[in-house]
Design a protein around this motif. Structure first.
Motif, PDB file in Angstrom:
ATOM      1  N   PHE A 281       0.838  -1.206   0.000  1.00 35.24           N
ATOM      2  CA  PHE A 281       0.000   0.000   0.000  1.00 35.24           C
ATOM      3  C   PHE A 281       0.871   1.254   0.000  1.00 35.24           C
ATOM      4  CE2 PHE A 281      -2.298   3.405   2.137  1.00 35.24           C
ATOM      5  CZ  PHE A 281      -3.482   3.433   1.415  1.00 35.24           C
ATOM      6  N   ILE A 282       1.919   1.245   0.840  1.00 34.71           N
ATOM      7  CA  ILE A 282       2.810   2.409   0.915  1.00 34.71           C
ATOM      8  C   ILE A 282       3.549   2.615  -0.402  1.00 34.71           C
ATOM      9  CG2 ILE A 282       4.858   3.335   2.054  1.00 34.71           C
ATOM     10  CD1 ILE A 282       3.934   1.893   4.608  1.00 34.71           C
ATOM     11  N   ILE A 283       4.094   1.518  -0.955  1.00 31.60           N
ATOM     12  CA  ILE A 283       4.876   1.634  -2.196  1.00 31.60           C
ATOM     13  C   ILE A 283       4.005   2.124  -3.351  1.00 31.60           C
ATOM     14  CG2 ILE A 283       6.145   0.309  -3.929  1.00 31.60           C
ATOM     15  CD1 ILE A 283       7.169  -1.464  -1.659  1.00 31.60           C
ATOM     16  N   LEU A 284       2.821   1.525  -3.500  1.00 32.72           N
ATOM     17  CA  LEU A 284       1.973   1.900  -4.623  1.00 32.72           C
ATOM     18  C   LEU A 284       1.334   3.265  -4.419  1.00 32.72           C
ATOM     19  CD1 LEU A 284       0.330  -1.547  -5.377  1.00 32.72           C
ATOM     20  CD2 LEU A 284       2.121  -0.398  -6.646  1.00 32.72           C
ATOM     21  N   THR A 285       1.173   3.697  -3.167  1.00 37.44           N
ATOM     22  CA  THR A 285       0.687   5.054  -2.926  1.00 37.44           C
ATOM     23  C   THR A 285       1.697   6.075  -3.429  1.00 37.44           C
ATOM     24  OG1 THR A 285      -0.571   4.339  -0.994  1.00 37.44           O
ATOM     25  CG2 THR A 285      -0.103   6.677  -1.155  1.00 37.44           C
ATOM     26  N   LEU A 286       2.985   5.726  -3.387  1.00 34.82           N
ATOM     27  CA  LEU A 286       4.011   6.621  -3.920  1.00 34.82           C
ATOM     28  C   LEU A 286       3.837   6.825  -5.430  1.00 34.82           C
ATOM     29  CD1 LEU A 286       7.170   5.393  -1.969  1.00 34.82           C
ATOM     30  CD2 LEU A 286       5.757   7.405  -1.523  1.00 34.82           C
ATOM     31  N   ILE A 287       3.367   5.771  -6.132  1.00 32.26           N
ATOM     32  CA  ILE A 287       3.089   5.925  -7.569  1.00 32.26           C
ATOM     33  C   ILE A 287       1.999   6.962  -7.777  1.00 32.26           C
ATOM     34  CG2 ILE A 287       2.255   4.749  -9.638  1.00 32.26           C
ATOM     35  CD1 ILE A 287       3.455   2.183  -8.575  1.00 32.26           C
ATOM     36  N   VAL A 288       0.934   6.858  -6.975  1.00 36.72           N
ATOM     37  CA  VAL A 288      -0.151   7.837  -7.064  1.00 36.72           C
ATOM     38  C   VAL A 288       0.360   9.225  -6.702  1.00 36.72           C
ATOM     39  CG1 VAL A 288      -2.435   8.447  -6.195  1.00 36.72           C
ATOM     40  CG2 VAL A 288      -1.841   6.053  -6.507  1.00 36.72           C
ATOM     41  N   ALA A 289       1.239   9.306  -5.683  1.00 32.50           N
ATOM     42  CA  ALA A 289       1.768  10.605  -5.253  1.00 32.50           C
ATOM     43  C   ALA A 289       2.594  11.254  -6.356  1.00 32.50           C
ATOM     44  CB  ALA A 289       2.605  10.423  -3.988  1.00 32.50           C
ATOM     45  N   VAL A 290       3.438  10.444  -7.027  1.00 29.94           N
ATOM     46  CA  VAL A 290       4.251  10.989  -8.128  1.00 29.94           C
ATOM     47  C   VAL A 290       3.358  11.531  -9.240  1.00 29.94           C
ATOM     48  CG1 VAL A 290       5.865  10.379  -9.959  1.00 29.94           C
ATOM     49  CG2 VAL A 290       6.263   9.568  -7.638  1.00 29.94           C
ATOM     50  N   ALA A 291       2.339  10.749  -9.600  1.00 28.81           N
ATOM     51  CA  ALA A 291       1.419  11.198 -10.645  1.00 28.81           C
ATOM     52  C   ALA A 291       0.643  12.430 -10.200  1.00 28.81           C
ATOM     53  CB  ALA A 291       0.456  10.071 -11.009  1.00 28.81           C
TER      54      ALA A 291
END
Length: 422
Positions: A281-291
Motif C-alpha cells: 500500500f505504501i509503495i503503490l501510494t508513492l506511484i499515485v503521489a508521483v502522478a
C-alpha cells in the motif's frame, strides 16, 4: 435556480486542449493516466493480498481446527471430560479427539515422511472441512480395525500408490528385540485421497482411524488432544483464553492444559500477508503521489501560459480567491478523472482476475505460482470496498494538495505586471 460558480467553468475550460498550447494539455493527460494506473494497481494488489489472506485462512482451516486443547507431553488422558466441558461453552459448536504423530510411509520403491493423524471420521468432519476436499473415497471409509489410510494427492503421487494399494507405515517408536530396536511396521490399505490446495498438507499429511493410531503408537485410552470448532472463528483468541483459564483452574486435580487457536498456530503466515499488504500500500501510494504531484508542473505551466487571462479577469473584478479556485478546480478535475478511471479499471480487474490470469498463463504457457513452491498456486482476489474508498480518498487528497501552491502563485499575479508586455 442559482447558477454554478464561474470558477468551475473556467477551470474546466483550462483543463481541455487549447489551440495555443497543446503541451500543457498533454501533461494534464499524462497526470490523469499516471493517477489512474496508480489507483488501479493499488486496488488490484490489495484485492489480491486480501484474497491470499482469505484463501490461506480457508485452506488452513480445512485441515486445522479453530482451537486445540492438548496436555503435557503431547498426551491427554481425560479427553472425554475436556470434550464434555467444551460442549457446554456457548461459542463451541463441535469437538473431536485426535492422535498426531510422525511416520515414514513406504510403497514399492517410494518412501516419504508424513504427519499421521488418527481421527474419528464423523467427529473430524464436524470440526474441519476435510470431507469437502476428498477427491477419491470418503472420510467415513476409515473404519476401526480395518487399517485404512487416506493420503494427500501429492503424497500418494510421490509414493506411486493408488486406491486399494497396501502402504507400509513405519512408526519411529520402536520395539525392543534381542537384535536391537526395530521400528513398528503396519500395512494400511489406501482408501481415499484428499486435496486441500496447500502443498504442505497435500504432500505431508496422512489420516487413519484413531483406534488404529492408538494401537500403532500404543496410546491406550490417551489422545494427543481435542479439536474444537467455534461459531465465529475470529473469537478464537478470546475463547481460547477463557477455556484455558477454566481448565487450568482444575490443574491440581487433572494436570495442565494447553489451549491454542488457529491465529497462534499459523501466526507467521497471516502476519507476513498483513505486513506485505501494508508495504505494498505504501509503495503503490508513492506511484499515485508521483502522478498527483505532476499536477504541480501542469498548473505552474498553465499559470505562466494564462498570465494575461488572469490579469484580465482581475481587471474585471475577479478576486485573488476566485483565481485560486479556478486553478484548484483545474487540478482537482485532473485528480478526479484519473482517480475515477483508475478505480473503474481496478475494480473490473480485481473482480475478474480469476479469468484474466489463467488466460495470460495459457497464452504465454507460463505458471506464475508453482504449487510445490507456494502455499497457494492460483491468484485469488477479494475486493473489499473499504479499501477502495481509502484508495480513492488518498488519491483525491494528494491531487488536491498538489494544486495549492500553483493556485496560490496564480492568485498573487499583479495585473499591471502581467499586461505590461502584452
Amino acid at each position: 435556480m442559482k447558477s454554478l460558480p464561474y470558477e468551475l467553468f473556467v477551470g474546466w475550460r483550462y483543463t481541455r486542449a487549447k489551440r495555443k498550447n497543446h503541451f500543457i494539455s498533454f501533461i494534464s493527460l499524462t497526470s490523469m493516466i499516471g493517477i489512474a494506473l496508480g489507483v488501479a494497481a493499488l486496488i488490484v494488489v490489495l484485492s489480491v493480498m486480501n484474497g491470499f489472506q482469505k484463501e490461506l485462512r480457508t485452506r488452513i482451516l480445512g485441515v486445522a481446527s479453530h482451537l486445540e486443547v492438548t496436555g503435557g507431553g503431547n498426551q491427554l488422558s481425560d479427553w472425554q471430560s475436556v470434550a464434555a466441558f467444551a460442549a457446554r461453552q456457548p461459542n463451541v459448536q463441535a469437538s473431536a479427539p485426535y492422535i498426531s504423530a510422525q511416520a515414514m510411509l513406504s510403497y514399492d520403491q517410494g518412501v516419504q515422511g508424513a504427519i499421521v493423524r488418527g481421527v474419528i471420521p464423523n467427529a473430524e468432519d464436524q470440526v474441519a472441512d476435510l470431507g469437502k476436499h476428498m477427491k477419491v473415497g470418503r472420510l467415513e471409509d476409515l473404519r476401526a480395525g480395518e487399517f485404512g489410510i487416506v493420503l494427500g494427492v501429492d503424497l500418494a503421487q510421490a509414493l506411486g500408490a493408488q486406491i486399494g494399494d497396501k502402504v507400509v507405515l513405519m512408526a519411529p517408536q520402536g520395539q525392543f528385540t534381542p537384535t536391537g530396536v526395530v521400528p513398528r511396521l503396519k500395512q494400511f490399505t489406501l482408501v481415499g485421497l484428499f486435496q486441500i490446495g496447500m502443498y504442505e498438507y497435500d504432500a505431508g499429511l496422512a489420516l487413519i482411524h484413531m483406534d488404529d493410531a492408538a494401537k500403532l503408537y500404543r496410546m491406550g485410552d490417551k489422545v494427543s488432544g481435542v479439536r474444537l470448532k467455534l461459531a465465529d472463528l475470529f473469537d478464537a483468541p478470546a475463547v481460547a483464553a477463557n477455556i484455558s483459564d477454566q481448565l487450568n483452574a482444575q490443574a491440581n486435580r487433572t494436570g495442565d492444559y494447553y489451549v491454542s487457536d488457529w491465529t497462534r498456530q499459523h501466526a507467521n503466515f497471516f502476519r507476513a500477508v498483513q505486513m506485505e499488504k501494508r508495504v505494498m500500500f505504501i509503495i503503490l501510494t508513492l506511484i499515485v503521489a508521483v502522478a498527483a504531484f505532476n499536477i504541480v508542473s501542469t498548473l505552474v505551466m498553465a499559470v505562466t501560459d494564462k498570465r494575461a487571462d488572469i490579469a484580465i479577469m482581475r481587471t474585471f473584478g475577479a478576486s485573488p480567491g476566485s483565481i485560486m479556485k479556478i486553478f484548484i478546480v483545474q487540478g482537482a478535475l485532473i485528480g478526479v478523472i484519473g482517480t475515477a478511471l483508475g478505480a473503474l479499471f481496478g475494480i473490473l480487474i480485481a473482480l475478474n482476475i480469476d479469468t484474466i490470469i489463467p488466460f495470460i498463463e495459457n497464452l504465454f504457457n507460463v505458471q506464475f505460482l508453482a504449487k510445490d513452491v507456494y502455499y497457494i498456486s492460483d491468484l485469488p482476489s477479494d475486493l473489499i470496498w473499504s479499501d477502495v474508498f481509502t484508495i480513492v480518498t488518498v488519491s483525491f487528497f494528494l491531487s488536491l494538495l498538489a494544486t495549492l501552491y500553483p493556485s496560490f502563485k496564480a492568485s498573487r499575479i499583479n495585473p499591471a505586471e502581467a499586461l505590461r508586455y502584452e
